[in-house]
Design a protein around this motif. Structure first.
Motif, short mmCIF file in Angstrom:
data_model
loop_
_atom_site.label_atom_id
_atom_site.label_comp_id
_atom_site.label_asym_id
_atom_site.label_seq_id
_atom_site.Cartn_x
_atom_site.Cartn_y
_atom_site.Cartn_z
N SER A 481 -5.48 -11.96 5.87
CA SER A 481 -6.91 -12.27 6.00
C SER A 481 -7.74 -11.80 4.81
O SER A 481 -8.88 -12.24 4.64
N PHE A 482 -7.18 -10.88 4.00
CA PHE A 482 -7.96 -10.33 2.88
C PHE A 482 -7.23 -10.40 1.55
O PHE A 482 -7.83 -10.15 0.51
N GLY A 483 -5.92 -10.69 1.59
CA GLY A 483 -5.15 -10.61 0.35
C GLY A 483 -5.06 -9.18 -0.14
O GLY A 483 -4.87 -8.93 -1.33
N GLY A 484 -5.22 -8.24 0.79
CA GLY A 484 -5.23 -6.82 0.44
C GLY A 484 -3.97 -6.10 0.88
O GLY A 484 -2.96 -6.72 1.20
N SER A 485 -4.04 -4.78 0.92
CA SER A 485 -2.87 -3.98 1.27
C SER A 485 -3.32 -2.66 1.88
O SER A 485 -4.50 -2.29 1.82
N ILE A 486 -2.36 -1.95 2.45
CA ILE A 486 -2.63 -0.62 3.01
C ILE A 486 -1.45 0.28 2.68
O ILE A 486 -0.30 -0.15 2.70
N ARG A 487 -1.74 1.51 2.33
CA ARG A 487 -0.69 2.49 2.08
C ARG A 487 -1.12 3.82 2.66
O ARG A 487 -2.29 4.03 3.02
N VAL A 488 -0.17 4.72 2.77
CA VAL A 488 -0.45 6.02 3.36
C VAL A 488 0.14 7.12 2.49
O VAL A 488 1.16 6.93 1.83
N GLU A 489 -0.53 8.26 2.48
CA GLU A 489 -0.03 9.44 1.78
C GLU A 489 -0.51 10.68 2.52
O GLU A 489 -1.46 10.62 3.31
N ASN A 490 0.16 11.77 2.31
CA ASN A 490 -0.26 13.03 2.91
C ASN A 490 -1.25 13.74 1.99
O ASN A 490 -1.17 13.65 0.76
N ILE A 491 -2.19 14.45 2.61
CA ILE A 491 -3.16 15.26 1.87
C ILE A 491 -2.61 16.69 1.83
O ILE A 491 -2.33 17.27 2.88
N THR A 492 -2.42 17.22 0.66
CA THR A 492 -1.86 18.56 0.55
C THR A 492 -2.80 19.48 -0.23
O THR A 492 -3.59 19.02 -1.06
N HIS A 493 -2.70 20.76 0.07
CA HIS A 493 -3.48 21.77 -0.64
C HIS A 493 -2.66 23.05 -0.68
O HIS A 493 -2.24 23.57 0.37
N GLU A 494 -2.41 23.50 -1.90
CA GLU A 494 -1.62 24.72 -2.09
C GLU A 494 -0.30 24.65 -1.33
O GLU A 494 0.06 25.54 -0.55
N GLU A 495 0.42 23.51 -1.52
CA GLU A 495 1.74 23.26 -0.94
C GLU A 495 1.72 23.18 0.59
O GLU A 495 2.77 23.25 1.23
#
Length: 509
Positions: A481-495
């Motif tokens: 519907s948008f010609g777009g995409s989605i991805r995921v990643e983790n948010i990390t801070h000081e390991e």
């Protein structure tokens, strides 16, 4: 069939072709293969292609190479492989290969190849027209070259046919006749309309004439044709021109059967439609839950207000002022409840007309629906989206994506003791397009699961808590519907993993 014709066919065909002997060493490498892979024939003659351009998806020895294994077993080979061009590019190619026979004895192996993502046809045709073969200049090689070309034509598992200006078959190989269920005599001299569905004949005739007169580019793709007996099949067809030959120009047509592949795609489409329907039913259950949360407080107040009115009336203590005040409260609450229903109706209103819309408004709709439930779970929701940012597509489908991401974040908090609980939506635009980011601090996703999270029926919630199709549907919606995409990643801070970040990318409209 004349040597000149066969030689011109070899030089003009749009598919790449190379042949190797019983030791795996290359004996021929046609102009199209030179254009596709960037090597000259002189660079490859006598060398083993497996070690130069057949890259595979992982390291494999020659005896593990599926093409060479098929050769050793005297079998044909059909598949998709990874080849490496001379300039270092990895390209996916379709391959069809079969033994090269002479008087029933195997003399080598012939491989046809073409890029799965083909270059622009005009560029390719221009490249091929500039490619002049330097094969067999010496008189002593004439007999050998003629035999080789005849073997290509006779033993290729790729259907090959030659049509004259009027669209009649003047030559075809056994694979072409077999594909359509005819023998040579039944097709030679007949018009190609014999193989074309009636509804497509006029269009095919116009294209044939325009192609031979250089007014249209060559066809290169799937098409539906008819076998003897009327059965329809799907083929992948390509075209080429033979011009400098008596009676020309002629059209070379190469075809191979892709009926099973096309049918598999149809089945996949049906399965995807079923997944979408399944997701909608699951989403409706969630929506009912959201409505219950939205209405619970106003219904409570309505009950208390009407009870208070009844008591005051029974005691004779109902003044005009108290009556009107209670009436105003009831009116305000019903308007609030009606507004909630309107929001949900807008959310699920079928709308397949793509248009530009404010990203801010789509996010606001979705967050309004979930706001009370998130608040009851102790989750703080915030978003920072420029009200001027627009995306192009279907607004109600994007709202489903946002609602799904918010619901997943809410569920992630339910199994963890985290304070404070936060979900944040942020959007920005740059030269590449618009990006919407949905973040939470619910502890993130196990690293080993990140690559599989958008697969159908894969869930991190366990079988009893999730269907595993929500994120897959999100990915489908954004792509279609948008010609777009989605991805995921983790948010990390000081390991330490803090939460998950889903990034939705929209192309610049």
């Amino acid at each position: 069939m004349s040597h000149k014709f066969l030689k011109q066919f070899y030089d003009s065909m749009s598919e790449g072709l190379y042949a190797f002997d019983s030791d795996g060493k290359i004996t021929h490498f046609n102009p199209a293969a030179q254009t596709i892979l960037g090597y000259s024939e002189e660079e490859l003659l006598g060398k083993i292609g497996h070690f130069i351009f057949h890259a595979h998806h992982e390291k494999k020895g020659l005896l593990q190479c599926p093409i060479y294994k098929a050769f050793l077993q005297d079998k044909t080979y059909v598949g998709e492989e990874v080849f490496l061009t001379k300039d270092g590019r990895w390209i996916d190619v379709s391959v069809r290969a079969n033994p090269l026979l002479e008087e029933g004895c195997k003399q080598g192996y012939i491989v046809f190849l073409w890029p799965i993502a083909t270059p622009a046809l005009e560029e390719r045709d221009a490249d091929l027209s500039c490619a002049h073969s330097l094969l067999f200049h010496e008189e002593g090689d004439q007999k050998e070259s003629e035999a080789f070309y005849e073997q290509i034509f006779a033993t290729a598992n790729l259907g090959i046919a030659l049509l004259d200006q009027e669209g009649r078959f003047v030559a075809l190989n056994p694979a072409f006749a077999k594909l359509y269920g005819y023998n040579d005599a039944e097709l030679i001299g007949r018009h190609f309309h014999l193989l074309v569905p009636e509804a497509l004949r006029d269009e095919s005739e116009l294209h044939h004439n325009a192609f031979l007169s250089h007014c249209e580019a060559a066809h290169d793709g799937e098409m539906e044709l008819v076998r003897k007996g009327g059965k329809r099949i799907d083929v992948y067809a390509t075209e080429g021109l033979l011009e400098h030959i008596v009676g020309g120009p002629y059209k070379i047509m190469t075809v191979f059967d892709v009926t099973e592949m096309v049918e598999s795609r149809r089945v996949q489409k049906v399965q995807e439609a079923m997944l979408v329907q399944q997701h909608k039913l699951a989403a409706m259950g969630e929506i009912i839950g959201h409505i219950a949360h939205q209405w619970r407080q106003p219904l409570n107040v309505l009950n208390l207000t009407t009870f208070d009115l009844r008591c005051k009336y029974a005691l004779g203590a109902l003044s005009d002022e108290k009556f009107h005040s209670a009436f105003d409260t009831i009116e305000s609450l019903t308007e609030q409840m009606s507004s909630t229903i309107n929001d949900f109706m807008d959310f699920y209103k079928p709308n397949k007309e793509k248009k530009a819309f404010k990203l801010h408004e789509a996010v606001r709709y979705a967050t309004n629906i979930t706001a009370i439930q998130l608040r009851n779970e102790g989750i703080a929701l915030s978003f920072n989206i420029d009200e001027t940012v627009e995306v192009y597509g279907l607004a109600n489908e994007l709202q489903q994506v946002i609602l799904n991401l918010l619901s997943n974040a809410k569920d992630a908090f339910s199994t963890k003791e985290i304070e404070p609980k936060q979900i944040c939506l942020v959007a920005w635009s740059n030269e590449e397009g618009v990006h919407l980011c949905v973040e939470d601090n619910a502890g993130g996703i196990e690293e080993s699961l990140l690559e599989r999270i958008f697969e159908p029926y894969f869930s991190t919630k366990g079988k009893m808590q999730g269907s595993g199709i929500g994120l897959y549907i999100c990915s489908m919606i954004l792509n279609e519907s948008f010609g777009g995409s989605i991805r995921v990643e983790n948010i990390t801070h000081e390991e330490r993993t803090i939460g998950a970040r889903f990034i939705v990318a929209f192309p610049r409209s």
